[in-house]
Motif scaffolding. Structure first.
Motif, mmCIF file in Angstrom:
data_model
loop_
_atom_site.group_PDB
_atom_site.id
_atom_site.type_symbol
_atom_site.label_atom_id
_atom_site.label_comp_id
_atom_site.label_asym_id
_atom_site.label_seq_id
_atom_site.Cartn_x
_atom_site.Cartn_y
_atom_site.Cartn_z
ATOM 1 N N ASP A 1 39.219 29.875 39.368
ATOM 2 C CA ASP A 1 39.763 30.667 38.262
ATOM 3 C C ASP A 1 39.785 32.133 38.666
ATOM 4 O O ASP A 1 39.036 32.558 39.552
ATOM 5 N N PRO A 2 40.618 32.942 37.999
ATOM 6 C CA PRO A 2 40.614 34.377 38.318
ATOM 7 C C PRO A 2 39.280 35.014 37.924
ATOM 8 O O PRO A 2 38.548 34.506 37.081
ATOM 9 N N ILE A 3 38.975 36.146 38.537
ATOM 10 C CA ILE A 3 37.719 36.851 38.260
ATOM 11 C C ILE A 3 37.745 37.329 36.806
ATOM 12 O O ILE A 3 38.775 37.826 36.320
ATOM 13 N N PRO A 4 36.629 37.205 36.072
ATOM 14 C CA PRO A 4 36.603 37.655 34.672
ATOM 15 C C PRO A 4 36.898 39.152 34.556
ATOM 16 O O PRO A 4 36.634 39.927 35.473
ATOM 17 N N GLU A 5 37.407 39.534 33.416
ATOM 18 C CA GLU A 5 37.794 40.950 33.225
ATOM 19 C C GLU A 5 36.581 41.867 33.169
ATOM 20 O O GLU A 5 36.708 43.074 33.321
ATOM 21 N N THR A 6 35.402 41.308 32.960
ATOM 22 C CA THR A 6 34.196 42.147 32.910
ATOM 23 C C THR A 6 33.809 42.692 34.274
ATOM 24 O O THR A 6 32.893 43.500 34.378
ATOM 25 N N PHE A 7 34.491 42.284 35.328
ATOM 26 C CA PHE A 7 34.186 42.771 36.661
ATOM 27 C C PHE A 7 34.925 44.066 36.990
ATOM 28 O O PHE A 7 34.640 44.674 38.004
ATOM 29 N N ASP A 8 35.865 44.488 36.165
ATOM 30 C CA ASP A 8 36.556 45.733 36.484
ATOM 31 C C ASP A 8 35.664 46.930 36.147
ATOM 32 O O ASP A 8 34.670 46.832 35.438
ATOM 33 N N GLU A 9 36.002 48.092 36.670
ATOM 34 C CA GLU A 9 35.145 49.274 36.582
ATOM 35 C C GLU A 9 34.947 49.745 35.143
ATOM 36 O O GLU A 9 33.848 50.163 34.765
ATOM 37 N N GLU A 10 35.957 49.653 34.338
ATOM 38 C CA GLU A 10 35.864 50.102 32.943
ATOM 39 C C GLU A 10 34.822 49.287 32.173
ATOM 40 O O GLU A 10 33.977 49.854 31.463
ATOM 41 N N HIS A 11 34.835 47.993 32.316
ATOM 42 C CA HIS A 11 33.872 47.145 31.618
ATOM 43 C C HIS A 11 32.449 47.342 32.150
ATOM 44 O O HIS A 11 31.481 47.267 31.400
ATOM 45 N N GLN A 12 32.319 47.568 33.442
ATOM 46 C CA GLN A 12 30.991 47.790 34.005
ATOM 47 C C GLN A 12 30.393 49.104 33.511
ATOM 48 O O GLN A 12 29.188 49.184 33.241
#
Length: 189
Positions: free
Chosen positions: A148-159
């Motif tokens: 599956d694609p990487i979850p959106e929580t891995f992008d810099e904004e969410h971190q």
């Protein structure tokens, strides 16, 4: 020097040395020492036994660690026997070609030839590169079609938002992230 041996009991061919062939056949047929000696004589032909050898049996192998094989490389011919008689005299009377002929009658390779690189490293490197490329291709195929694609929580904004939330909740204030945050000045210590 290994030889190809056909095992009549299993019907297979294998690369083995003469010692294992003689031992295997002696154990199977319960042959005596004399018969084993006759079998060895059949295998080596008319080659001269000149020493003990690296395993105690009259076999020939070019080895750097044990440079004196038990038997000569070639059988004695008229030319070689004439040279052997001539070598008993003064060696200065022997030509370079005669010395080389005597050497080649006793040994298959010189030390330089034994130590010469065979180029086997090229096949090993090629096999390793093929295995590596197949692994990479397999990984890319799995990533494309299976995972599956990487979850959106891995992008810099969410971190950054998650870090802010951890600081707001004062998580692990003694040794963790919150212990390195200065709450009065709102910056890292």
């Amino acid at each position: 020097m290994p030889l190809v041996y056909y095992d009549r009991y299993t019907g297979t061919m294998a690369n083995v040395n003469l010692a294992s062939v003689v031992l295997r056949n002696a154990l199977r047929t319960k042959m005596g020492t004399r018969q084993a000696h006759d079998m060895i004589s059949q295998k080596i032909g008319k080659r001269e036994v000149v020493g003990h050898g690296w395993n105690g049996l009259p076999v020939y192998a070019d080895r750097v660690d044990y440079p004196m094989p038990a038997i000569r490389f070639k059988e004695n011919t008229r030319d070689v026997l004439a040279l052997r008689e001539k070598e008993k005299g003064d060696w200065k009377k022997l030509s370079v070609q005669e010395k080389k002929a005597l050497y080649r009658a006793s040994f298959c390779q010189t030390f330089a030839e034994m130590k010469h690189p065979t180029g086997e490293w090229k096949a090993c490197l090629g096999a390793a590169l093929i295995a590596t490329s197949m692994s990479l291709i397999g990984m890319m195929l799995l990533k494309t079609f299976v995972y599956d694609p990487i979850p959106e929580t891995f992008d810099e904004e969410h971190q950054k938002a998650q870090l802010k939330r951890m600081l707001d909740l004062n998580i692990n204030p003694i040794h963790g992230v919150s212990s390195k945050w200065d709450y009065e000045n709102n910056k890292w210590k």
